[in-house]
Design a protein around this motif. Structure first.
Motif, PDB file in Angstrom:
ATOM      1  N   PHE A 125      62.214  53.352  16.045  1.00 40.77           N
ATOM      2  CA  PHE A 125      63.073  53.054  17.190  1.00 40.77           C
ATOM      3  C   PHE A 125      63.502  54.374  17.829  1.00 40.77           C
ATOM      4  O   PHE A 125      63.924  55.308  17.134  1.00 40.77           O
ATOM      5  CB  PHE A 125      64.329  52.302  16.756  1.00 40.77           C
ATOM      6  CG  PHE A 125      64.139  50.828  16.552  1.00 40.77           C
ATOM      7  CD1 PHE A 125      64.025  49.975  17.632  1.00 40.77           C
ATOM      8  CD2 PHE A 125      64.085  50.300  15.271  1.00 40.77           C
ATOM      9  CE1 PHE A 125      63.863  48.608  17.450  1.00 40.77           C
ATOM     10  CE2 PHE A 125      63.917  48.944  15.077  1.00 40.77           C
ATOM     11  CZ  PHE A 125      63.799  48.086  16.164  1.00 40.77           C
ATOM     12  N   LEU A 126      63.420  54.435  19.149  1.00 39.87           N
ATOM     13  CA  LEU A 126      63.860  55.596  19.923  1.00 39.87           C
ATOM     14  C   LEU A 126      65.004  55.146  20.820  1.00 39.87           C
ATOM     15  O   LEU A 126      64.800  54.349  21.746  1.00 39.87           O
ATOM     16  CB  LEU A 126      62.694  56.139  20.756  1.00 39.87           C
ATOM     17  CG  LEU A 126      63.011  57.251  21.741  1.00 39.87           C
ATOM     18  CD1 LEU A 126      63.550  58.485  21.026  1.00 39.87           C
ATOM     19  CD2 LEU A 126      61.773  57.607  22.556  1.00 39.87           C
ATOM     20  N   LEU A 127      66.215  55.642  20.555  1.00 42.04           N
ATOM     21  CA  LEU A 127      67.414  55.163  21.245  1.00 42.04           C
ATOM     22  C   LEU A 127      67.871  56.176  22.289  1.00 42.04           C
ATOM     23  O   LEU A 127      68.086  57.351  21.977  1.00 42.04           O
ATOM     24  CB  LEU A 127      68.528  54.913  20.229  1.00 42.04           C
ATOM     25  CG  LEU A 127      68.143  54.021  19.032  1.00 42.04           C
ATOM     26  CD1 LEU A 127      69.358  53.796  18.135  1.00 42.04           C
ATOM     27  CD2 LEU A 127      67.555  52.689  19.484  1.00 42.04           C
ATOM     28  N   SER A 139      53.204  59.320  18.252  1.00 39.68           N
ATOM     29  CA  SER A 139      52.812  57.968  17.861  1.00 39.68           C
ATOM     30  C   SER A 139      51.292  57.823  17.865  1.00 39.68           C
ATOM     31  O   SER A 139      50.700  57.284  16.921  1.00 39.68           O
ATOM     32  CB  SER A 139      53.446  56.952  18.819  1.00 39.68           C
ATOM     33  OG  SER A 139      52.818  55.690  18.738  1.00 39.68           O
ATOM     34  N   ASP A 140      50.653  58.328  18.906  1.00 37.54           N
ATOM     35  CA  ASP A 140      49.191  58.251  18.994  1.00 37.54           C
ATOM     36  C   ASP A 140      48.533  59.025  17.858  1.00 37.54           C
ATOM     37  O   ASP A 140      47.520  58.594  17.296  1.00 37.54           O
ATOM     38  CB  ASP A 140      48.707  58.808  20.338  1.00 37.54           C
ATOM     39  CG  ASP A 140      49.066  57.916  21.513  1.00 37.54           C
ATOM     40  OD1 ASP A 140      49.308  56.712  21.295  1.00 37.54           O
ATOM     41  OD2 ASP A 140      49.114  58.425  22.643  1.00 37.54           O
ATOM     42  N   HIS A 141      49.103  60.168  17.541  1.00 32.78           N
ATOM     43  CA  HIS A 141      48.508  61.040  16.525  1.00 32.78           C
ATOM     44  C   HIS A 141      48.626  60.469  15.123  1.00 32.78           C
ATOM     45  O   HIS A 141      47.710  60.598  14.296  1.00 32.78           O
ATOM     46  CB  HIS A 141      49.180  62.414  16.591  1.00 32.78           C
ATOM     47  CG  HIS A 141      48.543  63.442  15.723  1.00 32.78           C
ATOM     48  ND1 HIS A 141      49.216  64.555  15.256  1.00 32.78           N
ATOM     49  CD2 HIS A 141      47.290  63.547  15.206  1.00 32.78           C
ATOM     50  CE1 HIS A 141      48.405  65.283  14.502  1.00 32.78           C
ATOM     51  NE2 HIS A 141      47.240  64.696  14.457  1.00 32.78           N
ATOM     52  N   HIS A 142      49.767  59.793  14.851  1.00 33.67           N
ATOM     53  CA  HIS A 142      50.036  59.354  13.477  1.00 33.67           C
ATOM     54  C   HIS A 142      49.997  57.840  13.297  1.00 33.67           C
ATOM     55  O   HIS A 142      50.089  57.361  12.163  1.00 33.67           O
ATOM     56  CB  HIS A 142      51.385  59.895  13.021  1.00 33.67           C
ATOM     57  CG  HIS A 142      51.416  61.386  12.898  1.00 33.67           C
ATOM     58  ND1 HIS A 142      50.793  62.063  11.870  1.00 33.67           N
ATOM     59  CD2 HIS A 142      51.972  62.337  13.701  1.00 33.67           C
ATOM     60  CE1 HIS A 142      50.973  63.372  12.027  1.00 33.67           C
ATOM     61  NE2 HIS A 142      51.687  63.561  13.122  1.00 33.67           N
ATOM     62  N   GLY A 143      49.892  57.086  14.377  1.00 34.40           N
ATOM     63  CA  GLY A 143      49.684  55.652  14.243  1.00 34.40           C
ATOM     64  C   GLY A 143      50.904  54.825  13.928  1.00 34.40           C
ATOM     65  O   GLY A 143      50.825  53.839  13.189  1.00 34.40           O
ATOM     66  N   PHE A 144      52.078  55.182  14.486  1.00 36.30           N
ATOM     67  CA  PHE A 144      53.255  54.329  14.315  1.00 36.30           C
ATOM     68  C   PHE A 144      53.616  53.664  15.636  1.00 36.30           C
ATOM     69  O   PHE A 144      53.368  54.201  16.711  1.00 36.30           O
ATOM     70  CB  PHE A 144      54.450  55.108  13.753  1.00 36.30           C
ATOM     71  CG  PHE A 144      54.931  56.275  14.591  1.00 36.30           C
ATOM     72  CD1 PHE A 144      55.790  56.092  15.659  1.00 36.30           C
ATOM     73  CD2 PHE A 144      54.530  57.573  14.277  1.00 36.30           C
ATOM     74  CE1 PHE A 144      56.245  57.162  16.412  1.00 36.30           C
ATOM     75  CE2 PHE A 144      54.978  58.657  15.026  1.00 36.30           C
ATOM     76  CZ  PHE A 144      55.829  58.446  16.096  1.00 36.30           C
ATOM     77  N   LEU A 145      54.180  52.470  15.546  1.00 40.33           N
ATOM     78  CA  LEU A 145      54.655  51.745  16.720  1.00 40.33           C
ATOM     79  C   LEU A 145      55.963  52.364  17.180  1.00 40.33           C
ATOM     80  O   LEU A 145      56.860  52.622  16.365  1.00 40.33           O
ATOM     81  CB  LEU A 145      54.853  50.276  16.380  1.00 40.33           C
ATOM     82  CG  LEU A 145      55.140  49.331  17.558  1.00 40.33           C
ATOM     83  CD1 LEU A 145      53.908  49.200  18.443  1.00 40.33           C
ATOM     84  CD2 LEU A 145      55.568  47.959  17.046  1.00 40.33           C
ATOM     85  N   LEU A 146      56.104  52.605  18.469  1.00 39.03           N
ATOM     86  CA  LEU A 146      57.285  53.252  19.034  1.00 39.03           C
ATOM     87  C   LEU A 146      57.990  52.279  19.968  1.00 39.03           C
ATOM     88  O   LEU A 146      57.387  51.804  20.945  1.00 39.03           O
ATOM     89  CB  LEU A 146      56.866  54.519  19.781  1.00 39.03           C
ATOM     90  CG  LEU A 146      57.963  55.414  20.360  1.00 39.03           C
ATOM     91  CD1 LEU A 146      58.919  55.884  19.279  1.00 39.03           C
ATOM     92  CD2 LEU A 146      57.329  56.609  21.067  1.00 39.03           C
ATOM     93  N   VAL A 147      59.236  51.962  19.656  1.00 38.81           N
ATOM     94  CA  VAL A 147      60.002  50.983  20.429  1.00 38.81           C
ATOM     95  C   VAL A 147      61.247  51.647  20.995  1.00 38.81           C
ATOM     96  O   VAL A 147      62.055  52.207  20.240  1.00 38.81           O
ATOM     97  CB  VAL A 147      60.385  49.776  19.548  1.00 38.81           C
ATOM     98  CG1 VAL A 147      61.358  48.861  20.292  1.00 38.81           C
ATOM     99  CG2 VAL A 147      59.142  49.002  19.129  1.00 38.81           C
ATOM    100  N   ALA A 148      61.406  51.586  22.310  1.00 41.88           N
ATOM    101  CA  ALA A 148      62.545  52.198  22.996  1.00 41.88           C
ATOM    102  C   ALA A 148      63.324  51.106  23.733  1.00 41.88           C
ATOM    103  O   ALA A 148      63.022  50.792  24.895  1.00 41.88           O
ATOM    104  CB  ALA A 148      62.062  53.275  23.969  1.00 41.88           C
ATOM    105  N   PRO A 149      64.316  50.503  23.089  1.00 36.06           N
ATOM    106  CA  PRO A 149      65.090  49.430  23.721  1.00 36.06           C
ATOM    107  C   PRO A 149      66.180  49.982  24.637  1.00 36.06           C
ATOM    108  O   PRO A 149      66.546  51.159  24.562  1.00 36.06           O
ATOM    109  CB  PRO A 149      65.700  48.705  22.538  1.00 36.06           C
ATOM    110  CG  PRO A 149      65.849  49.771  21.495  1.00 36.06           C
ATOM    111  CD  PRO A 149      64.735  50.761  21.705  1.00 36.06           C
ATOM    112  N   ASP A 150      66.691  49.104  25.488  1.00 32.41           N
ATOM    113  CA  ASP A 150      67.901  49.407  26.250  1.00 32.41           C
ATOM    114  C   ASP A 150      69.113  48.975  25.435  1.00 32.41           C
ATOM    115  O   ASP A 150      69.081  47.951  24.748  1.00 32.41           O
ATOM    116  CB  ASP A 150      67.913  48.652  27.581  1.00 32.41           C
ATOM    117  CG  ASP A 150      66.835  49.136  28.542  1.00 32.41           C
ATOM    118  OD1 ASP A 150      66.382  50.287  28.399  1.00 32.41           O
ATOM    119  OD2 ASP A 150      66.439  48.352  29.426  1.00 32.41           O
TER     120      ASP A 150
END
Length: 303
Positions: free
Chosen positions: A66-68, A88-99
């Motif tokens: 999560f990116l806040l 994220s592209d390099h290491h393969g994790f899902l990146l979620v940036a909510p409001d």
């Protein structure tokens, strides 16, 4: 037993085995690898900006970060300015940036109970519960097979860093590690002594690995303490409190990573957790995180 009866019995056993298999998770439909899009989380009425890592063969059981965003910001803008999509592209994790859940001007602020937002107002019971929303988002993604719920992490800038710290305090059962950026906290300030954190407001259920980043020239959340009314206590006080929470059994070690970067490290903590604070000379209230170092810290932890 005749050959026909044997074949019929084998077919029946095969059918029973098929029905005995656990139900498959719903399909993870978040877009193609390497893409970024807005996704609505069912039943919450809220959306998030999601970056699907490039290079993965399929979107299943991925680590989640999560990116806040900072106070008054948005998830989409935070995703763009942090540069974490490339990591994220390099290491393969899902990146979620909510409001965040509380609208303010053209952005949003996070609901940290008992702490005023940049408007000076303390959130009320009528404001959105951001901890519940983020926990619900984890469940929503896990039910669809998108993520590994044991590998969920949080980072954030400024107000998002404070929210990241709050998640470490109250949702340690959902997050494997946290990395606040120019916003490390260890609970709310003591009412009668805002230069120290209130131990009663941060009691996680387990040791929480913490990697905090700060700029030495930050005047909004100064490393030495002070600044806005909702900051006050210094970074070292927050680090020391996290070390106490995590049961760290050694005095901190100060290490010069480079000519401009210094880290304060606590080790021998419960659950193999570590507490680390990195200060970057010549930088202020901005995204000062080393994204690669952050991910390598996250990577070593799971529930």
């Amino acid at each position: 037993m005749t050959i026909h009866r044997m074949l019929a019995r084998l077919a029946a056993l095969a059918a029973l085995a098929l029905f005995a298999q656990p139900a498959f998770a719903a399909e993870c439909l978040l877009g193609a690898p390497g893409t970024t899009q807005r996704v609505e989380v069912s039943d919450t009425g809220r959306a998030m900006t999601v970056h699907v890592p490039g290079g993965v063969d399929r979107i299943r059981n991925l680590p989640l970060v999560f990116l806040l965003h900072g106070s008054g910001g948005t998830g989409a803008a935070m995703l763009e300015s942090s540069g974490l999509a490339a990591t994220s592209d390099h290491h393969g994790f899902l990146l979620v940036a909510p409001d965040a859940g509380i609208p303010v001007e053209r952005g949003f602020v996070w609901n940290i109970p008992g702490v005023p937002t940049i408007t000076g107002e303390i959130p009320t019971e009528d404001d959105a519960d951001d901890v519940a929303f983020l926990a619900g988002t984890i469940d929503w993604l896990a039910e669809r097979g998108c993520i590994d719920p044991d590998r969920v992490y949080a980072t954030g800038l400024s107000g998002g860093g404070r929210m990241t710290s709050w998640l470490g305090c109250v949702a340690a059962d959902r997050f494997a590690a946290i990395a606040p950026v120019v916003g490390l906290r260890a609970g709310n300030p003591l009412p009668d002594d805002p230069q120290r954190p209130d131990p009663a407001t941060c009691t996680p259920s387990r040791a929480m690995p913490v990697y905090a980043f700060a700029g030495a020239d930050d005047t909004v959340n100064p490393v030495a303490g002070g600044g806005a009314g909702y900051w006050q206590y210094p970074m070292d006080a927050a680090l020391a409190r996290w070390a106490e929470i995590d049961g760290c059994r050694e005095e901190p070690e100060t290490v010069a990573v480079s000519d401009t970067i210094e880290e304060r490290r606590y080790a021998r903590c419960d659950g193999q957790a570590r507490v680390v604070g990195r200060v970057v000379a010549g930088r202020g209230h901005e995204w000062v995180a080393d994204n690669e170092a952050m991910w390598m810290f996250f990577w070593r932890y799971r529930h």
